[in-house]
Design a protein around this motif. Structure first.
Motif, PDB file in Angstrom:
ATOM      1  N   UNK A 208       0.841  -1.188   0.000  1.00  0.00           N
ATOM      2  CA  UNK A 208       0.000   0.000   0.000  1.00  0.00           C
ATOM      3  C   UNK A 208       0.880   1.242   0.000  1.00  0.00           C
ATOM      4  N   UNK A 250      -3.550  -6.123  13.254  1.00  0.00           N
ATOM      5  CA  UNK A 250      -2.499  -5.248  13.763  1.00  0.00           C
ATOM      6  C   UNK A 250      -1.517  -6.124  14.529  1.00  0.00           C
ATOM      7  N   UNK A 252       2.161  -6.431  16.708  1.00  0.00           N
ATOM      8  CA  UNK A 252       3.279  -5.787  17.399  1.00  0.00           C
ATOM      9  C   UNK A 252       4.407  -6.795  17.501  1.00  0.00           C
ATOM     10  N   UNK A 305       9.405  -1.383  11.712  1.00  0.00           N
ATOM     11  CA  UNK A 305       8.517  -2.528  11.558  1.00  0.00           C
ATOM     12  C   UNK A 305       7.983  -3.055  12.883  1.00  0.00           C
ATOM     13  N   UNK A 307       5.575  -1.993  14.634  1.00  0.00           N
ATOM     14  CA  UNK A 307       4.114  -2.001  14.563  1.00  0.00           C
ATOM     15  C   UNK A 307       3.717  -2.176  13.107  1.00  0.00           C
ATOM     16  N   UNK A 308       2.969  -3.214  12.839  1.00  0.00           N
ATOM     17  CA  UNK A 308       2.582  -3.464  11.446  1.00  0.00           C
ATOM     18  C   UNK A 308       1.076  -3.604  11.339  1.00  0.00           C
ATOM     19  N   UNK A 309       0.569  -3.191  10.199  1.00  0.00           N
ATOM     20  CA  UNK A 309      -0.841  -3.401   9.918  1.00  0.00           C
ATOM     21  C   UNK A 309      -0.891  -4.225   8.637  1.00  0.00           C
ATOM     22  N   UNK A 310      -1.245  -5.483   8.791  1.00  0.00           N
ATOM     23  CA  UNK A 310      -1.215  -6.408   7.656  1.00  0.00           C
ATOM     24  C   UNK A 310      -2.624  -6.637   7.121  1.00  0.00           C
ATOM     25  N   UNK A 311      -2.762  -6.497   5.819  1.00  0.00           N
ATOM     26  CA  UNK A 311      -4.042  -6.798   5.171  1.00  0.00           C
ATOM     27  C   UNK A 311      -3.864  -8.080   4.376  1.00  0.00           C
ATOM     28  N   UNK A 312      -4.649  -9.085   4.697  1.00  0.00           N
ATOM     29  CA  UNK A 312      -4.611 -10.348   3.970  1.00  0.00           C
ATOM     30  C   UNK A 312      -5.783 -10.343   2.994  1.00  0.00           C
TER      31      UNK A 312
ATOM     32  N   UNK B  26       3.285   3.013  11.726  1.00  0.00           N
ATOM     33  CA  UNK B  26       2.751   1.686  11.468  1.00  0.00           C
ATOM     34  C   UNK B  26       3.105   1.291  10.056  1.00  0.00           C
ATOM     35  N   UNK B  27       3.769   0.153   9.927  1.00  0.00           N
ATOM     36  CA  UNK B  27       4.133  -0.333   8.610  1.00  0.00           C
ATOM     37  C   UNK B  27       2.933  -1.067   8.020  1.00  0.00           C
ATOM     38  N   UNK B  29       1.300  -3.326   5.171  1.00  0.00           N
ATOM     39  CA  UNK B  29       1.634  -4.261   4.107  1.00  0.00           C
ATOM     40  C   UNK B  29       0.384  -5.005   3.678  1.00  0.00           C
ATOM     41  N   UNK B  31      -0.818  -8.515   1.878  1.00  0.00           N
ATOM     42  CA  UNK B  31      -0.449  -9.844   1.385  1.00  0.00           C
ATOM     43  C   UNK B  31      -1.590 -10.318   0.499  1.00  0.00           C
TER      44      UNK B  31
END
Lengths: 318, 443
Positions: A208, A250, A252, A305, A307-312, B26-27, B29, B31
């Protein structure tokens, strides 16, 4: 009485003429300025690629001393100054380079190198003998700079690029051979659609849009993290409307790359929607899976990195 | 006035600055691809204090593992790899031990027996988050221990996939034996995994196209009985009673129940045309739904009962059409190459499965009710007669092999396949088989 009026009229008319037709061009045609293509590249991207190239040693050594080598050569300043920005993008350019063209051009350059070497080498004062190789590489690049498009990379870095290409092709093959789309069709009708998917995958793999705080995480580093989670994410493929089921979590992280905490962002929907809960849990499992935990990432950049916000989002699988 | 404004501004600004907002670096990403690997799950034997049921406890675990594995979505881990033994794990699971063998889910449980009844209590854990996902207690009589296993497998399946399971179901089909020229066809019923098999007819008359009632206690089917007249019959599974549905002067076939179980639709061939009829089971009144213009057959209700998909050659070739339940608004939905047959609407409502023939090859495919997204799941010399599992995830169909020039050596078996096109498996039947129909979940 009419004098000043006429005078004013004349001046106004002159201004109008200049505005319409422009000033007369009195001097001769200016010399054509040599165009120097410049690409702004993040320094971190350069360093990341160095880390990636674990196998071939020469290019790693070559890049680092390139800068100190260039400094004590004031005579060559205009030339090295050119390849320096040009070589960086050469290193960082992605896979699609015509390798056959590269080979032909490199062989051409090699003929010229000896000449250049003779010119370049005696001028260098503090260079240790091992740096001859690097100078050679640099000279290659100098030649390439003069050579017409396309720009080429020196040979050793090309090998890892080739390997990377092969690897990517293999990965694509692995992913595309058993199923182009995750919804199989025994006949060809789906193939064109899935090819588009593959092509889209390349571009859509880019994460993103970054906000300013992510600026220090290079594209390849972000991609590396995505690839690692991808390995552990089992998509609920046959679920109803599976292509629209995306889950955001989210995360950590601890400094050693392990996950400290992972939470679904839309907890309310988890309770209401069993299909969303399945998608969300598959995302959580991907993150907690010991096979992908700890993640391989640059520890120095922990702040970026942690704190990450991952969208699957399984959109590329359908 | 100005001073006041300035003062308040300073106050507000200092307040805001005193509490720095959480500016998350906030990173983000995305997937967009993963895998479709089955979930590794550990199924431990159900432990018991009573010796009499300890063997049953192991058998139940085995059936659960087999059910989950057959879906293609789970991969039961070999019990020989287990580190913690079933007794200990029923006390306190050591999740690290289970993660070590790569189990992502863990089932533990106990079995009790009293007065001819068996009770099982089981729990399903997520080994990563170390939390319980399911905790359930089921009771049945001792002879029905298999049903307990299937129900437990359904509960696990539902919790993990978000969709209802399909293991506690039965399949009715036509069992075939004998040479091609003199085939003996008998109505048969079995559990989904091939157990508890029994015959419902004696083979003296030709039987075809059995279908389950939504209540799972009745079957409609076609029988060529007395005077070779084909008739639609209803058979009650509980007491074995048979009744004939309708006595039309002509041929009736391809019967199906409505989702509420109160009506049956079928085709009626008379005067050179075949039309679709609907009959109310209570009043036995029938109503014609399509005009006698062509051959309209193979009707099937949508799960909400508002629409019917059927096969018609009114356009010149066999294609699929959808109409409202009252017969109005018929429109074509299949536009691919080839001919389309036997449409069946998924219980999930989102897909229609069909048989297709094209250039001498047969296919089983799915498409959305508007005709888009056509995908062919499998192909063969002859594949046909698909039926949906009650959760709309799996399709069962007949696959007939070619055999030699005279047709000898040709076999006819039942296969199941996931709607994604993966995990095609042969069903266990004692003899050759065709025309399967999948029951709803047993209650």
């Amino acid at each position: 009485m009419f004098g000043p009026f006429l005078y004013s009229l004349l001046l106004h008319g002159l201004v109008l003429l200049v505005a319409v037709f422009g000033l007369p061009y009195l001097s001769s045609d200016p010399e054509p300025v040599p165009l120097i293509p410049v690409e702004i590249v993040d320094i971190s991207e350069l360093t990341q690629i160095q880390q990636k190239k674990s196998k071939p040693q020469p290019p790693v050594e070559e890049e680092k001393p390139q800068k100190p080598v260039e400094d004590p050569k004031p005579q060559d300043k205009p030339k090295p100054a050119e390849p320096e920005p040009a070589s960086e993008p050469e290193q960082s350019e992605p896979e699609p380079t015509p390798t056959s063209d590269a080979e032909s051009l490199v062989s051409l350059n090699e003929d010229v190198i000896t000449e250049e070497e003779a010119v370049v080498v005696p001028k260098k004062k503090p260079t240790p003998p091992k740096k001859k190789e690097e100078v050679k590489e640099q000279a290659e690049e100098v030649e390439k700079e003069d050579a017409p498009k396309p720009k080429e990379k020196p040979k050793p870095p090309k090998k890892p690029e080739k390997k990377k290409e092969k690897k990517d092709k293999k990965d694509k093959k692995k992913e595309s051979n058993p199923f182009d789309s995750v919804l199989k069709s025994v006949e060809e009708m789906q193939k064109t659609a899935s090819k588009t998917n593959e092509v889209d995958e390349e571009s859509q793999d880019d994460p993103l849009p970054t906000d300013r705080n992510d600026a220090s995480m290079s594209l390849s580093e972000r991609d590396a993290i995505i690839q690692q989670f991808r390995k552990c994410w089992s998509v609920p493929a046959g679920a109803r409307d599976a292509e629209n089921l995306k889950a955001e979590i989210r995360v950590q992280m601890n400094a050693d790359g392990t996950v400290r905490k992972a939470d679904i962002i839309d907890k309310g929907r988890m309770a209401r929607d069993p299909l969303f809960r399945t998608a969300a849990e598959s995302a959580l499992r991907a993150v907690w899976n010991p096979e992908c935990n700890p993640i391989k990432v640059s520890k120095e950049k922990y702040d970026t990195w942690k704190d990450m916000r991952l969208t699957f989002n399984p959109k590329d699988m359908f | 006035m100005m001073k006041k404004i300035l003062k308040s501004f300073i106050v507000v600004a200092s307040v805001l600055l005193a509490y720095p907002s959480q500016s998350y670096a906030e990173l983000r990403l995305e997937i967009t691809r993963g895998n479709i690997d089955p979930l590794p799950i550990a199924i431990t034997d159900l432990v018991s204090e009573h010796e009499t049921v300890s063997e049953t406890g192991k058998n139940i675990a085995r059936v659960i593992a087999s059910d989950l594995e057959s879906s293609g979505l789970f991969r039961p881990i070999d019990p020989r790899a287990f580190i913690q033994d079933p007794d200990a794990v029923n006390g306190t699971p050591r999740f690290a031990d289970w993660r070590l063998i790569k189990a992502q889910a863990l089932m533990v449980g106990r079995i009790f027996e009293s007065g001819g009844q068996i009770k099982i209590e089981f729990r399903l854990f997520d080994t990563f988050s170390q939390s319980q996902m399911v905790g359930l207690s089921l009771t049945a009589d001792s002879a029905s221990w298999r049903r307990l296993a299937h129900m437990a497998a359904d509960a696990i399946y539902e919790r993990i996939t978000g969709e209802k399971g399909y293991f506690d179901t039965r399949v009715v089909y036509i069992s075939e034996s004998g040479p091609k020229k003199n085939r003996v066809k008998r109505l048969a019923i079995m559990d989904r995994d091939g157990e508890n098999h029994r015959f419902l007819s004696d083979g003296k008359t030709l039987v075809l196209t059995p279908r389950f009632s939504p209540t799972a206690q009745e079957i409609v089917y076609l029988e060529y009985g007395h005077k070779r007249q084909p008739r639609v019959y209803l058979i009650n599974l509980a007491n074995g009673q048979r009744a004939m549905l309708g006595n039309f002067p002509g041929m009736t076939f391809a019967p199906r129940f409505s989702p509420d179980g109160k009506r049956v639709i079928m085709s009626f061939a008379g005067s050179g045309k075949t039309t679709i009829f609907e009959m109310d089971l209570a009043s036995r009144k029938s109503k014609r739904l399509t005009a006698p213009v062509a051959i309209d057959t193979s009707p099937c209700y949508s799960p909400d009962g508002n629409q019917i998909v059927f096969l018609s050659d009114r356009g010149g070739s066999e294609q699929l059409y959808v109409m409202n339940a009252d017969g109005s608004g018929a429109h074509r939905i299949s536009f691919g190459q080839g001919r389309y047959y036997t449409p069946v609407w998924s219980p999930r409502g989102d897909l229609i499965v069909f048989t297709k023939s094209f250039k001498g090859e047969f296919y089983i495919g799915v498409m959305r009710p508007d005709g888009s997204g056509e995908r062919l799941l499998t192909k063969g010399f002859l594949v046909e007669g698909p039926t949906w599992a009650p959760n709309g995830r799996v399709v069962m169909f007949t696959r007939q092999s070619r055999g030699d020039a005279s047709g000898a050596g040709s076999t006819s078996r039942l296969y199941s396949i996931d709607l994604t096109g993966f995990n095609e498996r042969e069903m266990i039947t004692p003899q050759d088989a065709s025309d399967p129909a999948w029951s709803p979940l047993l209650q």
